[in-house]
Design a protein around this motif. Structure first.
Motif, PDB file in Angstrom:
ATOM      1  N   LYS A  97       0.708  -1.222   0.118  1.00  0.00           N
ATOM      2  CA  LYS A  97       0.009   0.071   0.049  1.00  0.00           C
ATOM      3  C   LYS A  97       0.754   1.315  -0.026  1.00  0.00           C
ATOM      4  O   LYS A  97       0.341   2.415   0.219  1.00  0.00           O
ATOM      5  N   THR A  98       2.101   1.172  -0.221  1.00  0.00           N
ATOM      6  CA  THR A  98       3.134   2.111  -0.181  1.00  0.00           C
ATOM      7  C   THR A  98       3.421   2.668  -1.465  1.00  0.00           C
ATOM      8  O   THR A  98       3.195   1.908  -2.586  1.00  0.00           O
ATOM      9  N   GLY A  99       3.524   3.859  -1.727  1.00  0.00           N
ATOM     10  CA  GLY A  99       4.043   4.488  -3.070  1.00  0.00           C
ATOM     11  C   GLY A  99       3.018   5.040  -3.775  1.00  0.00           C
ATOM     12  O   GLY A  99       2.065   4.892  -3.286  1.00  0.00           O
ATOM     13  N   GLU A 100       3.180   5.771  -4.935  1.00  0.00           N
ATOM     14  CA  GLU A 100       2.156   6.240  -5.680  1.00  0.00           C
ATOM     15  C   GLU A 100       1.431   5.172  -6.187  1.00  0.00           C
ATOM     16  O   GLU A 100       1.844   4.166  -7.096  1.00  0.00           O
ATOM     17  N   ASP A 101       0.216   5.561  -6.704  1.00  0.00           N
ATOM     18  CA  ASP A 101      -0.679   4.400  -7.497  1.00  0.00           C
ATOM     19  C   ASP A 101      -1.965   5.057  -7.766  1.00  0.00           C
ATOM     20  O   ASP A 101      -3.064   4.829  -7.428  1.00  0.00           O
ATOM     21  N   PRO A 102      -1.579   6.156  -8.709  1.00  0.00           N
ATOM     22  CA  PRO A 102      -2.692   7.005  -9.336  1.00  0.00           C
ATOM     23  C   PRO A 102      -3.599   6.290 -10.187  1.00  0.00           C
ATOM     24  O   PRO A 102      -4.815   6.593 -10.169  1.00  0.00           O
ATOM     25  N   ARG A 103      -3.261   5.116 -10.638  1.00  0.00           N
ATOM     26  CA  ARG A 103      -4.335   4.402 -11.381  1.00  0.00           C
ATOM     27  C   ARG A 103      -5.043   3.214 -10.679  1.00  0.00           C
ATOM     28  O   ARG A 103      -5.802   2.346 -10.848  1.00  0.00           O
TER      29      ARG A 103
END
Length: 354
Positions: free
Chosen positions: A195-201
């Motif tokens: 659940k870490t980091g960017e996940d824009p999609r």
């Protein structure tokens, strides 16, 4: 994200897979549910023991080991036989496509796991959003904020790599489907998704909703074999490590035989639907941009090749894989396409052969 301008495989939209009707309204949810949970906990139920058909158990084990039978339905179809053959090749067994004693022992790997589970449907999964009146026309689809599942039954079928019809068979037409309710499903486990980091999609959520772990074996190359109807994954030692049934090409739009390379992976992609690229669609139709979603014509992922307009992608109709035709590209179930997407990278060779 770069827009995808591609020659897509058949734009086929599945028929409505409505939740079972005539259910017993006295059924109650078994647990209080976390409003955001996507985890399927074991249900505490006094349901009678379930007699598990050997083919269903083998399909579940093949899926878990990376040799996909396509949809898990308990039937001895061509995708199941191909999965057995691929697993037998990978394990150095007699390649006969039959569930013989040696193959069954290798599948179990010294462990016993049931083919099905009674789970509690989590609230976060049950809340959708869903698109009950999913339109067939691309122009109408373009007005939707996302090309989501029609209902909870369809979403559950994809999460457990099966079909709505199989879920009804595993339960009953009278079984209520909703948050907190017990439900029997093929034993495809939950996965731990970072659940870490960017996940824009929203890719992390897609993997979790499909039961696909983010960490997969790395592919040194993939081979799309037209004769066998499968996509094979090989490691650096030329060992077959995974296999997935595929729909590939047609007489009008044949599979582009040759050696290609993967240029990139678009997860939860937008899709530029251009009727001029379809021989069987009127050019009077306008081109439209479709939002992402599992019922997109390319499913949840587009794996781009260095041949213009061709790629490997998911589908809105998993039960058609290996049985329908495409417009030249390679189509997988959404869960298999998501798994392949985690195995490949730009530069991975993609060999298409007869």
């Amino acid at each position: 994200m770069k827009r995808i301008f591609i020659l897509p495989c058949l734009l086929l939209i599945a028929g409505c897979n409505a939740a079972p009707e005539g259910a017993d309204s006295s059924q109650k949810p078994t647990v209080a549910a976390d409003a955001d949970s996507l985890r399927f906990e074991d249900a505490k139920t006094d349901a009678a023991p379930f007699a598990e058909p050997p083919i269903l158990r083998a399909q579940v084990l093949l899926d878990r080991l990376g040799f996909s039978p396509g949809v898990i339905d308990g039937k001895e179809g061509q995708s199941y036989v191909a999965a057995l053959r691929g697993f037998q090749e990978a394990r150095g067994l007699a390649v006969n496509g039959r569930l013989d004693a040696a193959t069954e022992q290798a599948l179990q790997q010294g462990r016993t796991a049931p083919a099905t589970r009674m789970v509690v449907i989590p609230a976060g999964f049950a809340k959708g959003p869903f698109v009950p009146a999913f339109p067939k026309d691309a122009a109408e689809q373009a007005r939707l904020p996302a090309l989501g599942y029609r209902n909870l039954t369809e979403a559950l079928a994809e999460r457990f790599h099966t079909t709505p019809e199989t879920l009804v068979a595993l339960n009953s037409p009278a079984t209520l489907v909703g948050a907190g309710r017990p439900f029997r499903v093929p034993n495809i486990p939950d996965v731990d998704v970072p659940k870490t980091g960017e996940d824009p999609r929203g890719w992390n959520g897609t993997l979790e909703r499909l039961g696909v772990a983010p960490d997969q074996l790395a592919a040194a190359k993939i081979v799309v074999d037209k004769a066998e109807g499968v996509l094979k994954v090989y490691d650096e030692g030329e060992k077959l490590v995974a296999q997935f049934p595929a729909t590939m090409g047609s007489r009008r739009d044949p599979l582009p035989i040759g050696t290609w390379k993967i240029q990139g992976v678009s997860r939860n992609p937008d899709f530029h639907y251009n009727p001029k690229l379809f021989w069987d669609v009127s050019n009077d139709k306008d081109a439209v941009m479709l939002k992402p979603g599992p019922n997109s014509p390319v499913g949840v992922v587009w794996i781009d090749l260095n041949k213009p307009h061709y790629g490997i992608h998911g589908t809105s109709e998993p039960h058609t894989i290996g049985r329908a035709e495409s417009h030249g590209c390679v189509r997988l179930t959404n869960w298999d396409a998501a798994r392949v997407a985690q195995m490949v990278k730009p530069g991975t060779p993609a060999i298409f052969r007869n």
